[in-house]
Design a protein around this motif. Structure first.
Motif, mmCIF file in Angstrom:
data_model
loop_
_atom_site.group_PDB
_atom_site.id
_atom_site.type_symbol
_atom_site.label_atom_id
_atom_site.label_comp_id
_atom_site.label_asym_id
_atom_site.label_seq_id
_atom_site.Cartn_x
_atom_site.Cartn_y
_atom_site.Cartn_z
ATOM 1 N N LEU A 45 0.855 -1.191 0.000
ATOM 2 C CA LEU A 45 0.000 0.000 0.000
ATOM 3 C C LEU A 45 0.888 1.236 0.000
ATOM 4 C CD1 LEU A 45 -2.600 1.684 0.410
ATOM 5 C CD2 LEU A 45 -2.421 1.177 2.866
ATOM 6 N N ILE A 46 0.692 2.115 -0.982
ATOM 7 C CA ILE A 46 1.493 3.336 -1.102
ATOM 8 C C ILE A 46 0.562 4.540 -1.088
ATOM 9 C CG2 ILE A 46 3.187 4.618 -2.475
ATOM 10 C CD1 ILE A 46 3.959 1.986 -3.826
ATOM 11 N N THR A 47 0.703 5.407 -0.086
ATOM 12 C CA THR A 47 -0.118 6.614 -0.057
ATOM 13 C C THR A 47 0.522 7.688 -0.948
ATOM 14 O OG1 THR A 47 0.994 7.577 1.876
ATOM 15 C CG2 THR A 47 -0.879 6.110 2.291
ATOM 16 N N GLY A 48 -0.330 8.517 -1.534
ATOM 17 C CA GLY A 48 0.164 9.584 -2.404
ATOM 18 C C GLY A 48 0.853 9.046 -3.641
ATOM 19 N N ALA A 49 0.150 8.164 -4.379
ATOM 20 C CA ALA A 49 0.780 7.464 -5.506
ATOM 21 C C ALA A 49 0.338 7.974 -6.870
ATOM 22 C CB ALA A 49 0.490 5.966 -5.402
ATOM 23 N N SER A 50 -0.319 9.133 -6.912
ATOM 24 C CA SER A 50 -0.825 9.618 -8.202
ATOM 25 C C SER A 50 0.231 10.355 -9.014
ATOM 26 C CB SER A 50 -2.041 10.525 -7.997
ATOM 27 O OG SER A 50 -1.677 11.654 -7.220
ATOM 28 N N ALA B 47 5.208 2.936 -7.137
ATOM 29 C CA ALA B 47 4.082 2.041 -7.412
ATOM 30 C C ALA B 47 4.249 1.334 -8.755
ATOM 31 C CB ALA B 47 2.773 2.831 -7.382
ATOM 32 N N VAL B 48 4.644 2.069 -9.779
ATOM 33 C CA VAL B 48 4.855 1.472 -11.105
ATOM 34 C C VAL B 48 5.998 0.454 -11.050
ATOM 35 C CG1 VAL B 48 5.607 1.945 -13.476
ATOM 36 C CG2 VAL B 48 3.926 3.452 -12.378
ATOM 37 N N ASN C 59 1.770 -6.825 -5.661
ATOM 38 C CA ASN C 59 0.369 -6.441 -5.805
ATOM 39 C C ASN C 59 0.215 -5.073 -5.151
ATOM 40 O OD1 ASN C 59 -2.304 -6.567 -6.348
ATOM 41 N ND2 ASN C 59 -2.653 -8.546 -5.379
ATOM 42 N N VAL C 60 0.200 -4.020 -5.946
ATOM 43 C CA VAL C 60 0.312 -2.656 -5.430
ATOM 44 C C VAL C 60 -1.031 -1.934 -5.428
ATOM 45 C CG1 VAL C 60 1.415 -0.400 -5.749
ATOM 46 C CG2 VAL C 60 2.722 -2.497 -6.194
ATOM 47 N N TYR C 61 -1.316 -1.300 -4.289
ATOM 48 C CA TYR C 61 -2.457 -0.402 -4.161
ATOM 49 C C TYR C 61 -1.908 0.993 -3.886
ATOM 50 C CZ TYR C 61 -5.752 -4.286 -3.896
ATOM 51 O OH TYR C 61 -6.517 -5.389 -4.193
ATOM 52 N N GLY C 62 -2.209 1.905 -4.789
ATOM 53 C CA GLY C 62 -1.817 3.291 -4.581
ATOM 54 C C GLY C 62 -3.024 4.101 -4.148
ATOM 55 N N THR C 63 -2.764 5.213 -3.460
ATOM 56 C CA THR C 63 -3.892 6.044 -3.029
ATOM 57 C C THR C 63 -3.704 7.492 -3.462
ATOM 58 O OG1 THR C 63 -3.095 6.906 -0.886
ATOM 59 C CG2 THR C 63 -3.924 4.634 -0.923
ATOM 60 N N SER C 64 -4.828 8.159 -3.598
ATOM 61 C CA SER C 64 -4.856 9.615 -3.752
ATOM 62 C C SER C 64 -6.236 10.078 -3.299
ATOM 63 C CB SER C 64 -4.595 10.044 -5.205
ATOM 64 O OG SER C 64 -5.722 9.794 -6.014
ATOM 65 N N ASN D 91 4.349 5.007 3.555
ATOM 66 C CA ASN D 91 3.742 6.302 3.877
ATOM 67 C C ASN D 91 4.464 7.388 3.081
ATOM 68 O OD1 ASN D 91 1.502 6.556 5.637
ATOM 69 N ND2 ASN D 91 2.731 5.803 7.345
ATOM 70 N N ASN D 92 3.901 7.721 1.939
ATOM 71 C CA ASN D 92 4.547 8.671 1.039
ATOM 72 C C ASN D 92 3.786 9.990 0.918
ATOM 73 O OD1 ASN D 92 6.306 9.447 -1.404
ATOM 74 N ND2 ASN D 92 4.262 9.393 -2.301
ATOM 75 N N ALA D 93 2.484 9.978 1.186
ATOM 76 C CA ALA D 93 1.680 11.198 1.024
ATOM 77 C C ALA D 93 2.242 12.324 1.895
ATOM 78 C CB ALA D 93 0.229 10.921 1.396
ATOM 79 N N GLY D 94 2.354 13.484 1.322
ATOM 80 C CA GLY D 94 2.876 14.619 2.081
ATOM 81 C C GLY D 94 2.759 15.898 1.283
#
Length: 280
Positions: free
Chosen positions: A19-24, A32-33, A41-46, A89-92
Motif C-alpha cells: 500500500l502506497i499513499t500519495g501514488a498519483s 508504485a509502477v 500487488n500494489v495499491y496506490g492512493t490519492s 507512507n509517502n503522502a505529504g
C-alpha cells in the motif's frame, strides 16, 4: 478498529501486497509502477483516484486528513487480498516561508498531513500486521528532516518528527515481527513545488529579499533533482532485505554528506555553512 487479516470467504494473495499513499504522481507513482513491474500487488492512493490516468496498479481513494477514508481503504484491501505486507507512507506536502510570516494554521495543516496523517495510516494497518505476525512500514521522510533549513523550517520539523516517531514505533512493534524504517530523499525532479504551500513574499516583509532568492534556489534544486526511480529502487531493496536498516538516505553526495557534517562539526560552524549556501 481491529482488522482481521482474512475470513473464510477470502483468499490471501500469494504476492506481497503493498500500500502506497500519495501514488498519483512523483516519487509515489514511480515506486508504485516499479514495484508493480517487479510482481508486487500494489495499491496506490490519492484523494481523487478517478482523476488519474490508467496505471499498472490499483488506485483507491484515501485522504490522510480523514480517518474514515483511511479505514475504508484499509478494509477494502483486506477484503480483496486478506493481508497487507508493506505500507509506504509517502503522502505529504511542502511548505515554505519565514516562520514569522507563515500562518500558524498552515503549519498545522502540514503537520496534520506529513506527521499525523502518516501516524493514522500506520495505526490503521498495525492490527492486521500484528495478526499476520509480519509487516514492513516504510515512512518517507526527507534529508531536510535532519536539519533546520531556512524558510523550510516547518517542513524540516514535520519530517524530523516522522523520523523520531518511526524509531520509537519500530521498537514498540518489534515484538510482533513488524519493522518500521525511513527513507529520506533529497531533491528529486517531481512536481512537489507545485503542491507546496508558499507563504507569499509580502511587499512589507523584512524577509522579502532573502526569502525570494531562497524560493528561486529551492525551485532550481527541484528542477535539477534526481530521477524518482532511485527511490523506487531503494524501496525494492528494502522490501527484499530480511534485516533492513532503520534509516536510509537517497540523494546526491553533498545532500547526504550534509548530514554527516552536522554530526561532526560544531553547531555554529555547520550553521555558517548553511547560511553561506543560502546567502544569508
Amino acid at each position: 478498529m481491529n482488522h482481521q487479516p482474512q475470513t473464510q470467504n477470502q483468499t490471501t494473495s500469494t504476492k506481497k501486497v503493498v500500500l502506497i499513499t500519495g501514488a498519483s504522481s512523483g516519487i509515489g507513482k514511480s515506486m508504485a509502477v516499479f514495484l508493480s513491474e517487479k510482481g508486487f500487488n500494489v495499491y496506490g492512493t490519492s484523494r481523487n483516484p478517478q482523476k488519474t490516468e490508467v496505471l499498472p496498479f490499483t488506485m483507491i481513494a484515501l485522504d490522510v486528513l480523514k480517518k474514515d477514508t483511511i479505514q475504508i481503504a484499509i478494509e477494502q484491501i483486506i477484503q480483496q487480498e486478506g493481508k497487507i505486507d508493506v505500507l509506504i507512507n509517502n503522502a505529504g506536502m511542502g511548505i515554505t516561508g519565514p516562520i514569522e510570516d507563515t500562518p500558524t494554521d498552515e503549519m498545522r495543516r502540514v503537520f496534520d498531513t506529513n506527521f499525523f496523517g502518516a501516524i493514522d495510516v500506520m495505526k490503521a494497518v498495525l492490527p492486521t500486521m500484528r495478526a499476520q505476525k509480519s509487516g514492513l512500514i516504510i515512512n518517507i521522510t526527507s534529508i531536510a528532516g535532519y536539519m533546520g533549513l531556512p524558510f523550510r523550517g516547518v517542513y524540516s520539523a514535520t519530517k524530523g518528527a516522522l523520523e523520531l516517531i518511526s524509531e520509537a514505533t519500530n521498537m514498540e512493534v518489534h515484538q510482533f515481527g513488524i519493522k518500521v524504517v525511513t527513507i529520506a530523499p533529497g531533491d528529486f525532479a517531481t512536481n512537489i513545488a507545485a503542491g507546496r504551500y508558499h507563504t507569499p513574499v509580502f511587499e512589507n516583509s523584512e524577509y522579502k529579499k532573502s526569502y525570494q532568492q531562497n524560493l528561486n534556489l529551492m525551485n532550481s534544486h527541484v528542477d535539477s533533482g534526481m530521477n524518482p526511480l532511485a527511490m523506487a529502487e531503494q524501496v525494492y531493496k528494502i522490501i527484499n532485505n530480511p534485516t533492513p536498516k532503520i534509516h536510509y538516505k537517497v540523494g546526491k553526495f553533498m545532500e547526504k554528506f550534509s548530514i554527516v557534517l552536522k554530526r561532526i562539526l560544531p553547531d555554529k560552524v555547520y550553521q555558517k555553512l548553511l547560511m553561506n549556501h543560502y546567502k544569508l
